[in-house]
Design an enzyme around this catalytic site. Sequence first.
Site, PDB file in Angstrom:
ATOM      1  CE1 TYR A 110      58.195  30.171  46.305  1.00  0.00           C
ATOM      2  CE2 TYR A 110      59.918  31.562  46.644  1.00  0.00           C
ATOM      3  CZ  TYR A 110      59.130  30.419  46.982  1.00  0.00           C
ATOM      4  OH  TYR A 110      59.790  29.396  47.765  1.00  0.00           O
ATOM      5  CG  ASP A 207      57.251  39.178  47.885  1.00  0.00           C
ATOM      6  OD1 ASP A 207      58.369  39.611  48.143  1.00  0.00           O
ATOM      7  OD2 ASP A 207      57.049  38.001  47.770  1.00  0.00           O
ATOM      8  CE  LYS A 235      65.104  35.963  46.590  1.00  0.00           C
ATOM      9  NZ  LYS A 235      65.287  34.972  45.467  1.00  0.00           N
TER      10      LYS A 235
END
Length: 402
Positions: A110, A207, A235
């Site tokens: 994702y 990522d 994050k």
Amino acid sequence: MVVTSASGARFQDGLGRWLVDYHGAGGPTVLGHCEPRVDRAAAAAATGVDLVGVGCTELEVTLAERISAEVPSAERVLLTTSGSEATYHALRLARAATGRRLVVKFEGGYHGWHDAVALNLFTPRELIGSTVPLSAGSMPAVTEATVVLPFNDAEAVGAAFARHGGDIAAVIVEPVAHNVGALLPEPGFLEGLRAVTAAAGAVLVFDEVVTGFRHGLGGYQRHCGVTPDLTALGKALANGYPLGALVGRADLMDRFSTTIHGDVLFAGTYNAHPASVAAAIATLDVLTDEPVHEHLFRLGEAARAGLAEVYADLGIPAVTTGLGSVFVTYFMDGPARTYTDLLAGDEVRFVAERLALLELGVFQFPRSLKRNHISYAHTGRDIEQLLDATQTAAARVTADME
Ligand code: PLP
């Protein structure tokens, strides 16, 4: 679920229950909720300079230098508000730099909500091998330009490059596939991606929105020794404040311009918001000055070892895996190399156990394959309580299933 407050390793729901939180907002709160040093820094910044929308702040320069000093690929740093923006900009830049169209991603990865990557996550078995957008309204012209391959499958990568090599602009990969729990890269897989992209003139994008700062200050790339061309961060970077970053090779990143028609457009009203940037600097201070990763890895190991023992004692087929502060149990015999392997897991038990844990004061996101996060605010006592609660929950689920 309504959440009324959060502090350290816990949050309170609308029913007044304090729950030990292993969801951790999907990863950001690496130091725990409402970490006072981070909150104070954000508040101080917000009262000193708010959003001006021109130029940059000293805070932004400081943060960029700090990231650059830690993350091997970070010759240049640009700040966004979210991880999705970072991956979006990475792919647009890759297309501009290569003049090519296709993007390669992996089944179970994702990378945010935009059409080029919002596909093939939690794919039903019968659809594996085809393009499966996560959202209605996705543009076929965009989703069809993404080639989806199995994680950890170097042969499939080689075949895709043999077939489309001259058209592949970028390969984007979570170096540890955390959006389906924790698929660890097999030795040589990431090195292989580095070699094949370099040979084909494609851009390799790591990522590290989940792995960056959570698994180490230099991201997973420092740990594995593979340096991508571009890296998306987010994050844990700002412990819960909205911030992302795209970092990477100077010759690529220097193509970005904030001027319309300047070259590769980089825009965003809230980019590098001073409060979030100050929160990130305070987060990096704590990550640097205190044995945070040592604590996270120690507790993570204790959780994984303890959970494996609980399930072995109960005779429940289980693979407990993860890295550092991230852990997950798949209810199957193994192996756990690719997303397809995980389809052998018992989804009903996965969700039922997490719902049973909720009744025992432990919050783990009740959806199959979701990973858990430990924060610096969790204690050894919390892990002991987790193991006790898991034993009770697992036994209850077994009784209910009989
Ligand atoms: N990349 C990864 C690996 C993620 O897990 C996520 C979010 O969960 C994103 C990118 C997107 O980040 P954001 O939700 O901040 O847009």
